[in-house]
Design a protein around this motif. Structure first.
Motif: not given
Length: 330
Positions: A31-32, A73, A9, A37
């Motif tokens: 994704t967290r 990341t 992202t 998202v």
């Protein structure tokens, strides 16, 4: 291809997703913040997986059956001043995430054929005018140690029969984001005009911009990642930089020209920047002269090999960065 992405992202990841979708691939994005998202228009054709890569979890099962993994990341270096806690986040967000992604590959019944690991030119440390290629040794400062540990965490994936490519990314140039997102407004509004940053020597003297900047256009860093996914020859470290690095003073002069601002030959001393930014100022005031030797060997054709063309594409009124596709290997 199904491409599992961690860090999808962010600046590079979002552009990479658009490139993959455009050619018919299926990105799977970890994704967290899965709910938010999924609501973003650019992720409507993307499979979104809820999970935190810094910890193990059920998300790791989603790697099974994917053809490739791309690991981008990492905690933002410029988000906060580098306290001991922030340094810990910088390290753990990179190293632990990589360890868990590698573990997911090892556990998969149908393993990915390639693992594209993110890294940075900070791997080489601060080396002055020395030309650096992928065979150059690692440095010893904080970021060099982090990058080495980051890369080392990915190496065991090769034991699972998965090809490993490591992209050591330089300063990514993108319209309104990253380095240009910070520098362009400053250059437009600084009293007297734009100026170089960093002395390259004495931290007390005015900045002369002698240090090197190893930059790359967003289109080309995405193109190199795509090359790393596709080419069986793409293994080991690959420098994600344009073939023509420039000194900071050259970069500042060209950026001032493109945004129609006067140019001053000297800037603030390094000690002033350190006072404002803290230890992270060294990322701005020092640099490396990095060459993409491996990318050239692999036949990658840079869409933007020269700084003037890159800045004109990104910042001229008539430009449209999103009109460019990633360059391919010859």
């Amino acid at each position: 291809m199904r491409v599992f992405m961690a860090g999808g992202t962010g600046l590079i990841g979002s552009r990479l997703i658009a490139e993959l979708v455009g050619r018919g691939d299926q990105p799977v994005v970890l994704t967290r913040r899965a709910s938010s998202v999924r609501e973003r228009p650019e992720f409507r054709q993307v499979e979104v997986v809820q999970g935190d890569p810094t910890t193990s979890g059920s998300w790791q099962k989603s790697v099974d059956g994917c053809d490739a993994v791309v690991n981008l990341t990492g905690h933002n270096l410029f988000a906060k001043r580098w306290s001991p806690e922030v340094k810990r986040l910088i390290r753990e967000s990179r190293v632990h995430s990589t360890e868990h992604l590698v573990s997911a590959v090892e556990q998969a019944k149908t393993r990915p054929t390639v693992f594209v690991q993110g890294s940075a030119v900070g791997y080489y440390g601060m080396t002055g005018d020395e030309e650096l290629t992928e065979s150059s040794p690692a440095g010893s400062d904080f970021m060099a140690v982090i990058c080495r540990e980051w890369e080392d965490a990915s190496r065991s994936v090769a034991n699972a029969g998965t090809r490993l490519a490591i992209i050591r990314t330089g300063i990514v140039l993108a319209k309104g984001e990253g380095a240009l997102g910070v520098m362009t407004p400053l250059f437009k509004w600084l009293p007297g005009g734009a100026a170089p940053v960093g002395s390259g020597s004495n931290p007390l003297v005015p900045g002369t911009g002698k240090q090197w900047m190893s930059w790359i256009h967003l289109t080309d860093i995405v193109g190199l990642i795509v090359l790393a996914i596709d080419s069986n020859e793409a293994q080991g470290p690959i420098n994600g930089t344009a073939p023509n690095p420039v000194r900071n003073i050259e970069f500042s002069r060209e950026l001032a020209r493109v945004v129609h601002r006067p140019f001053l030959p000297i800037g603030p001393p390094d000690v002033m920047l350190r006072t404002v930014l803290g230890e992270v100022a060294q990322v701005v005031t020092k640099g490396q002269r990095v060459l993409p030797a491996r990318a050239v060997e692999l036949g990658y054709r840079f869409a933007f090999p020269e700084l003037a063309g890159a800045l004109h594409d990104l910042l001229s009124p008539a430009s449209s960065e999103t009109s460019h596709g990633a360059s391919a290997a010859s």
